[in-house]
Design a protein around this motif. Structure first.
Motif, mmCIF file in Angstrom:
data_model
loop_
_atom_site.group_PDB
_atom_site.id
_atom_site.type_symbol
_atom_site.label_atom_id
_atom_site.label_comp_id
_atom_site.label_asym_id
_atom_site.label_seq_id
_atom_site.Cartn_x
_atom_site.Cartn_y
_atom_site.Cartn_z
ATOM 1 N N PRO A 68 0.771 -1.253 0.000
ATOM 2 C CA PRO A 68 0.000 0.000 0.000
ATOM 3 C C PRO A 68 0.796 1.293 0.000
ATOM 4 C CG PRO A 68 0.050 -0.911 2.196
ATOM 5 C CD PRO A 68 0.740 -1.911 1.311
ATOM 6 N N ILE A 69 2.127 1.244 -0.007
ATOM 7 C CA ILE A 69 2.910 2.477 0.062
ATOM 8 C C ILE A 69 3.107 3.030 -1.347
ATOM 9 C CG2 ILE A 69 4.966 3.558 1.017
ATOM 10 C CD1 ILE A 69 3.090 1.952 2.989
ATOM 11 N N ARG A 70 2.727 4.268 -1.551
ATOM 12 C CA ARG A 70 2.818 4.864 -2.885
ATOM 13 C C ARG A 70 4.191 5.449 -3.174
ATOM 14 N NH1 ARG A 70 -2.354 4.646 -4.707
ATOM 15 N NH2 ARG A 70 -4.100 5.157 -3.321
ATOM 16 N N ASP A 71 4.834 6.026 -2.161
ATOM 17 C CA ASP A 71 6.114 6.709 -2.340
ATOM 18 C C ASP A 71 7.190 5.932 -1.583
ATOM 19 O OD1 ASP A 71 8.326 8.422 -2.332
ATOM 20 O OD2 ASP A 71 7.086 10.223 -2.212
ATOM 21 N N ALA A 72 8.188 5.444 -2.300
ATOM 22 C CA ALA A 72 9.234 4.612 -1.682
ATOM 23 C C ALA A 72 9.987 5.342 -0.582
ATOM 24 C CB ALA A 72 10.213 4.126 -2.754
ATOM 25 N N ASP A 73 9.964 6.670 -0.608
ATOM 26 C CA ASP A 73 10.642 7.416 0.458
ATOM 27 C C ASP A 73 9.972 7.221 1.811
ATOM 28 O OD1 ASP A 73 12.441 8.338 -1.399
ATOM 29 O OD2 ASP A 73 11.503 10.309 -1.629
ATOM 30 N N HIS A 74 8.749 6.703 1.810
ATOM 31 C CA HIS A 74 8.046 6.456 3.066
ATOM 32 C C HIS A 74 8.125 4.996 3.512
ATOM 33 C CE1 HIS A 74 6.412 10.403 3.785
ATOM 34 N NE2 HIS A 74 6.018 10.481 2.530
ATOM 35 N N VAL A 75 8.787 4.148 2.764
ATOM 36 C CA VAL A 75 8.927 2.749 3.174
ATOM 37 C C VAL A 75 9.871 2.677 4.377
ATOM 38 C CG1 VAL A 75 9.812 0.473 2.537
ATOM 39 C CG2 VAL A 75 8.408 1.774 0.914
ATOM 40 N N LYS A 114 6.047 -10.436 13.281
ATOM 41 C CA LYS A 114 5.425 -9.141 13.534
ATOM 42 C C LYS A 114 6.142 -8.013 12.795
ATOM 43 C CE LYS A 114 2.350 -10.652 16.552
ATOM 44 N NZ LYS A 114 0.894 -10.601 16.316
ATOM 45 N N ALA A 115 7.402 -8.232 12.422
ATOM 46 C CA ALA A 115 8.141 -7.210 11.679
ATOM 47 C C ALA A 115 7.444 -6.868 10.370
ATOM 48 C CB ALA A 115 9.566 -7.694 11.416
ATOM 49 N N ARG A 116 6.851 -7.870 9.710
ATOM 50 C CA ARG A 116 6.196 -7.617 8.420
ATOM 51 C C ARG A 116 5.030 -6.643 8.575
ATOM 52 N NH1 ARG A 116 7.199 -11.886 4.517
ATOM 53 N NH2 ARG A 116 8.314 -13.626 5.452
ATOM 54 N N GLY A 117 4.143 -6.951 9.498
ATOM 55 C CA GLY A 117 2.971 -6.113 9.671
ATOM 56 C C GLY A 117 3.312 -4.718 10.121
ATOM 57 N N MET A 118 4.274 -4.602 11.030
ATOM 58 C CA MET A 118 4.622 -3.276 11.523
ATOM 59 C C MET A 118 5.365 -2.461 10.482
ATOM 60 S SD MET A 118 3.143 -2.861 14.271
ATOM 61 C CE MET A 118 2.458 -3.684 15.711
ATOM 62 N N SER A 119 6.150 -3.099 9.639
ATOM 63 C CA SER A 119 6.796 -2.374 8.550
ATOM 64 C C SER A 119 5.745 -1.726 7.655
ATOM 65 C CB SER A 119 7.685 -3.318 7.740
ATOM 66 O OG SER A 119 8.257 -2.655 6.631
ATOM 67 N N ALA A 120 4.733 -2.508 7.257
ATOM 68 C CA ALA A 120 3.687 -1.969 6.380
ATOM 69 C C ALA A 120 2.846 -0.916 7.083
ATOM 70 C CB ALA A 120 2.805 -3.102 5.879
ATOM 71 N N ALA A 121 2.417 -1.199 8.319
ATOM 72 C CA ALA A 121 1.518 -0.285 9.027
ATOM 73 C C ALA A 121 2.201 1.035 9.360
ATOM 74 C CB ALA A 121 0.995 -0.945 10.294
ATOM 75 N N VAL A 122 3.442 0.976 9.848
ATOM 76 C CA VAL A 122 4.154 2.206 10.205
ATOM 77 C C VAL A 122 4.482 3.004 8.948
ATOM 78 C CG1 VAL A 122 6.288 3.111 11.215
ATOM 79 C CG2 VAL A 122 5.020 1.304 12.395
ATOM 80 N N SER A 123 4.852 2.307 7.873
ATOM 81 C CA SER A 123 5.142 3.010 6.615
ATOM 82 C C SER A 123 3.926 3.786 6.133
ATOM 83 C CB SER A 123 5.558 2.000 5.535
ATOM 84 O OG SER A 123 6.773 1.362 5.850
ATOM 85 N N ARG A 124 2.772 3.124 6.112
ATOM 86 C CA ARG A 124 1.572 3.782 5.599
ATOM 87 C C ARG A 124 1.089 4.873 6.552
ATOM 88 N NH1 ARG A 124 -0.619 5.732 1.226
ATOM 89 N NH2 ARG A 124 -2.862 5.369 0.993
ATOM 90 N N ALA A 125 1.202 4.648 7.844
ATOM 91 C CA ALA A 125 0.812 5.680 8.804
ATOM 92 C C ALA A 125 1.662 6.926 8.612
ATOM 93 C CB ALA A 125 0.946 5.142 10.226
ATOM 94 N N ARG A 126 2.960 6.750 8.434
ATOM 95 C CA ARG A 126 3.829 7.912 8.203
ATOM 96 C C ARG A 126 3.477 8.601 6.887
ATOM 97 N NH1 ARG A 126 10.415 7.927 7.817
ATOM 98 N NH2 ARG A 126 9.998 6.864 5.836
ATOM 99 N N GLU A 127 3.223 7.799 5.835
ATOM 100 C CA GLU A 127 2.884 8.381 4.537
ATOM 101 C C GLU A 127 1.609 9.222 4.614
ATOM 102 O OE1 GLU A 127 3.379 6.908 0.042
ATOM 103 O OE2 GLU A 127 2.034 5.625 1.211
ATOM 104 N N LEU A 128 0.677 8.816 5.466
ATOM 105 C CA LEU A 128 -0.591 9.527 5.589
ATOM 106 C C LEU A 128 -0.579 10.590 6.689
ATOM 107 C CD1 LEU A 128 -3.141 6.625 5.018
ATOM 108 C CD2 LEU A 128 -2.312 8.334 3.389
ATOM 109 N N GLY A 129 0.595 10.844 7.263
ATOM 110 C CA GLY A 129 0.740 11.979 8.147
ATOM 111 C C GLY A 129 0.699 11.730 9.629
#
Length: 408
Positions: A68-75, A114-129
């Protein structure tokens, strides 16, 4: 976007009522019915084939078009995913089975899946502000959230039961998360996160109560297919607390079929829980679609001490639709399986991972798994994080022992 990932994320969809909503706003559960939201993708736009993966990085982000991450800078990544799928020939022979393999998630950053889920969730949360994230945890999720929040430069809050493994408590504190222990279970911890989030500005990333942890976990399914040459196994045995990994794989299988990467065949999905906390097993055996809270939950496998799962209907649907089943195992069976897996194959599993081997023995004995089945067990974490689960006392050699002269 400065650095587009190629993500084909389209929208969010409620898994119960079908309501859709904007994927580029922060959401948690469905505003209409309170059920789980799933990200959906415009898979017709995925310009990727299995052969294109060969030169990509060995992490879960190799599947970035369906993440779900659109901008790789937020991964936000620590190298999670693409863990080994290890043959277990000695266990296979002992069990009289042809092909047992172990997906070893203990080799992830922070020592668990748990690393997988938190990587995705934290990345998207940061991307969305989001500026701060929080979650209740039975242990490993808290350590992972703290680590990924630190990597992202976000504040973090973690609330854990007081008897969760000590190493998980240390992980969260050392990684800079505000960390609390509570007298209760993970759902009690979740209640405290909910009542605190608004005042502290936390975005709550509790299991399946936001849309993106499941996206990290679904990469288990993509990897399983890729590592088996784009064929799925006959049986997947999965230790199930909140169940995000199991339903994430089920989602991945559907996406890969739509992409044309795999066929319609699905593994029989097997839920494994502890006898002292088995709400999903009980609901399965009763033919129910929802699993009421398990009172007085008790097990030393902290990841299985989850008395109620928000995604219960998703888990039970996947089990039944696949022709799978649900099994509970005892503490003694988990301890014996820990020793057996470590001694036979050199894989020191978390108690939850050991539970899958104990369940496999049951399934073999009842004929639900046979010699011709290709079976994958999921070890969801590193056993080293649970040093007290299996008693182990090496023999001490004192300074005056005759062994120094004559040998041991």
């Amino acid at each position: 976007m400065a650095n587009p990932t190629g993500s084909t994320l389209s929208h969010l969809e409620c898994t119960a009522c079908g309501r859709t909503c904007d994927a580029d706003e922060l959401h948690r559960l469905c505003a209409d019915c309170g059920k789980v939201l799933y990200p959906r993708y415009d898979l017709a736009k995925v310009a990727l084939s299995p052969s294109d993966l060969l030169g990509r990085e060995p992490s879960m982000w190799r599947y970035r078009e369906v993440l779900p991450i659109r901008d790789a800078d937020h991964v936000v990544s620590l190298g999670e995913g693409f863990t080994p799928l290890l043959p277990a020939p000695r266990l296979s022979a002992r069990l009289g089975l042809g092909d047992v393999r172990i997906k070893d998630e203990g080799q992830n950053p922070t020592g668990s899946f748990k690393a997988r889920g938190m990587s995705a969730a934290v990345s998207r949360a940061r991307e969305l502000g989001a500026k701060a994230v929080a979650a209740p945890s039975a242990g490993n999720a808290g350590g992972a959230l703290a680590a990924y929040a630190a990597r992202a430069g976000l504040a973090a809050g973690v609330v854990m039961p007081e008897d969760c493994p000590r190493i998980n408590q240390v992980e969260a504190v050392v990684s800079g998360a505000d960390t609390w222990l509570v007298d209760g279970l993970i759902d009690d911890a979740g209640r405290l996160v909910r009542t605190t989030s608004e005042a502290r500005g936390w975005f709550d990333v509790s299991t399946l109560k936001e849309p993106y942890r499941v996206e990290g976990k679904k990469t288990l399914g993509y990897e399983l297919a890729e590592q088996l040459g784009w064929e799925l196994p006959d049986v997947v045995i999965y230790p199930t607390g909140g169940g995000t990994g199991l339903v994430g794989m089920w989602k991945a299988f559907a996406e890969m079929t739509e992409l044309g990467w795999i066929g319609e065949k699905r593994p029989r999905m097997v839920v494994v829980q502890a006898e002292g906390c088995a709400p999903l097993v009980r609901a399965h055996d009763r033919g129910e679609r929802h699993a009421p809270r398990w009172e007085d939950a008790a097990t030393d496998a902290s990841g299985l001490r989850v008395p109620v799962a928000v995604g219960d209907y998703l888990i039970l649907d996947a089990v039944r639709d696949s022709g799978g089943t649900a099994v509970s195992v005892s503490e003694d069976e988990m301890r014996e399986a820990t020793r057996e897996l470590a001694a036979a194959e050199g894989i020191y599993p978390a108690p939850e991972g050991a539970a899958t081997l104990a369940a496999l023995r049951r399934l073999r004995d009842t004929g639900l798994v046979t010699e011709s089945d290709r079976v994958v067990l999921f070890n969801t974490g590193a056993g080293q994080k649970y040093p007290d689960f299996v008693p182990a006392s090496p023999e001490f050699v004192p300074a005056d022992s005759p062994a120094w002269a004559s040998g041991l």
